[in-house]
Design a protein around this motif. Structure first.
Motif, PDB file in Angstrom:
ATOM      1  N   THR A  61      10.768   7.031  -5.654  1.00 14.84           N
ATOM      2  CA  THR A  61      11.126   5.650  -5.381  1.00 14.84           C
ATOM      3  C   THR A  61      11.465   5.554  -3.899  1.00 14.84           C
ATOM      4  N   LYS A  63      12.962   3.076  -0.667  1.00 14.14           N
ATOM      5  CA  LYS A  63      13.749   1.907  -0.274  1.00 14.14           C
ATOM      6  C   LYS A  63      13.374   1.554   1.159  1.00 14.14           C
ATOM      7  N   CYS A  95       6.199   2.754   2.470  1.00 13.37           N
ATOM      8  CA  CYS A  95       6.733   1.454   2.048  1.00 13.37           C
ATOM      9  C   CYS A  95       5.685   0.346   2.129  1.00 13.37           C
ATOM     10  N   ILE A 100       6.029  -2.388  -0.891  1.00 14.33           N
ATOM     11  CA  ILE A 100       7.471  -2.505  -1.060  1.00 14.33           C
ATOM     12  C   ILE A 100       7.970  -3.460   0.019  1.00 14.33           C
ATOM     13  N   THR A 105      13.250  -1.945  -3.166  1.00 15.03           N
ATOM     14  CA  THR A 105      12.831  -0.595  -3.554  1.00 15.03           C
ATOM     15  C   THR A 105      11.596  -0.689  -4.428  1.00 15.03           C
ATOM     16  N   GLY A 106      10.878   0.406  -4.548  1.00 14.15           N
ATOM     17  CA  GLY A 106       9.693   0.439  -5.391  1.00 14.15           C
ATOM     18  C   GLY A 106       9.143   1.836  -5.535  1.00 14.15           C
ATOM     19  N   CYS A 108       6.760   4.824  -4.969  1.00 15.62           N
ATOM     20  CA  CYS A 108       5.941   5.232  -3.826  1.00 15.62           C
ATOM     21  C   CYS A 108       5.394   6.631  -4.064  1.00 15.62           C
TER      22      CYS A 108
END
Length: 109
Positions: A61, A63, A95, A100, A105-106, A108
């Protein structure tokens, strides 16, 4: 003459207020000194992307911090898993290419 006195008074108030704020921040033993110094020394324009491994299989994840200031403050406080364990990675690769958004957040790579 009144204008000069007004300007001097304003500058004096600003200086005294900032010193009082610094004393308050320095006197509290909860990492506020770190916050104070981070805020003074960070870049307000460079974005940051942090990556954290979220499980045993290689799932990550990321950010996306709007700027380095937010990253430094979060890192200093250790307020989130990103601040405590995050690894700094390239913004565009991790990102931007993973869609993102800034401040979010997502998943990755």
């Amino acid at each position: 003459m009144k204008f000069a006195a007004l300007i001097i008074s304003f500058v004096l108030i600003v200086v005294l207020t900032s010193q009082l704020e610094a004393r308050l921040l320095l006197s509290n033993g909860n990492g506020f000194f770190c916050l104070w110094t981070s805020r003074k020394s960070c870049s307000k324009s460079s974005p940051r992307c942090l990556r954290v491994q979220t499980d045993a299989t290689p799932t990550y994840t990321c950010k996306y911090y709007r700027n380095e200031c937010q990253y430094l403050l979060d890192n200093c406080k250790g307020a989130t898993v990103f601040g405590q364990l995050g690894t700094s990675v390239d913004v565009s690769t991790y990102c931007v290419m993973n869609n993102i958004g800034i401040g979010s957040t997502g998943i990755c790579t």
